[in-house]
Design a protein around this motif. Structure first.
Motif: not given
Length: 369
Positions: A92, A96, A109-113, A115
């Motif tokens: 990608t 982040l 946030i990373a888990w939600y995306m 990544l």
């Protein structure tokens, strides 16, 4: 060059590099024609090749087929050193990176995306200086730096600036500073003479450090967006709070939205419109100093109502505590306190609020630290 100019070369080398394929055997003859100052000279040599392609190239499936020499392998001098390296095409271009202010939020946030957080080394020297090193390449990437300026505000702000500078020097394509809590947003104007407007100063620092974009959540005042010379994405925690209130099954006709001070009227009015245009009440708050609030009176009717106090942050909780006490004195049936940024710096007011929860505030909810 040796073939086109008719120069001598070894037969073995010619055979290895210039072995014609079947598609070229009909159009290649061993002759070279050179022209010098208009005079044409014909040179014949057994080691020269002249290609005069009179037939069109073979087009398979609508695409031209380029003949490859030496059994579909390029000569070694044409092969790049990078050909042997495998390229992960699923890699990608979005990266982040998290600072040390709130790693738990960054991880969520990373888990939600879907990544993973980028690898970064952040440490402090003995004298307090901050060291930042990116441990993976960000060249040509869109980089998002997750770093709120929550306490300690100055430490976290300086860390953010150094992270931005590290990404800029690593040739990142775009750098977005994600600042959920922009701590200096309250210093957005001069209320007295000889005061600084720190919000503008911090905006200049972030811009000069190399950020291309800012993403902030529930700024203390919308005018802070104008202090930046780069685009600012201002998002709100309002939907999260509205979902929470909806889960409490409160009758909308019993609701009244309360602004804890005059400066938050616009925020409370927008919130009330989302609650079937609920009525609005305002707490008249007078400050005698920073982080010191004294409630004077209430503008509006809350008797027999469910009061929902809405604010952008709770710092020492003096405003919320005294506001809740006033609402109960004015006859409010229930009091809900909602905010986005729960700073919660310890003070006498905060301890008072903790002891006050069971008596005055039926529920307290914050959407984000």
């Amino acid at each position: 060059m040796a073939s086109s100019l008719g120069m001598q070369s070894s037969p073995s080398r010619t055979a290895s590099f210039l072995k014609p394929s079947s598609s070229l055997s009909r159009c290649c003859s061993r002759q070279t024609s050179l022209s010098f100052n208009g005079a044409r000279t014909r040179i014949s040599s057994t080691n020269t090749i002249k290609c005069d392609i009179s037939e069109p190239l073979n087009f398979g499936n609508g695409k031209p087929t380029i003949p490859v020499l030496n059994d579909q392998t390029l000569p070694k001098f044409l092969e790049s050193a990078r050909v042997d390296k495998t390229v992960n095409r699923n890699d990608t271009r979005l990266k982040l990176f998290s600072g040390t202010a709130n790693p738990a939020l960054s991880q969520e946030i990373a888990w939600y995306m879907g990544l993973e957080l980028g690898k970064i080394n952040i440490k402090r020297f003995a004298d307090g200086e901050i060291y930042v090193q990116l441990q993976e390449s960000v060249r040509g990437c869109d980089v998002f730096l997750l770093q709120p300026t929550c306490p300690q505000a100055n430490e976290n702000l300086m860390e953010l600036l150094i992270m931005i500078d590290a990404c800029r020097r690593a040739s990142a394509k775009n750098i977005t500073a994600v600042i959920p809590y922009f701590g200096y947003a309250r210093a957005d104007r001069k209320t007295q003479g000889r005061e600084s407007i720190a919000a503008k100063l911090v905006a200049n620092l972030i811009t000069e450090a190399g950020a291309n974009r800012i993403l902030a959540c529930d700024l203390h005042s919308g005018q802070s967006m104008g202090y930046f010379d780069i685009p600012v994405d201002h998002v709100y925690g309002q939907p999260v709070i509205l979902d929470y209130l909806a889960s409490k099954t409160i009758c909308f006709s019993d609701l009244v939205v309360v602004s804890p001070d005059v400066g938050g009227v616009a925020r409370a009015r927008a919130f009330a419109k989302k609650l079937s245009d609920a009525p609005l009440a305002i707490v008249d708050k007078r400050r005698h100093g920073h982080n010191v609030a004294e409630v004077m009176n209430l503008i509006g009717d809350v008797k027999g109502k469910v009061a929902v106090m809405v604010d952008d942050m709770i710092d020492t909780a003096g405003t919320i505590a005294k506001g809740a006490a006033l609402l109960h004195e004015e006859g409010a049936r229930e009091v809900y306190a909602c905010c986005t940024h729960a700073v919660f710096r310890y003070s006498v007011h905060l301890q008072y609020l903790i002891n006050f929860f069971d008596v005055c505030i039926n529920n307290f909810y914050f959407s984000h630290v």
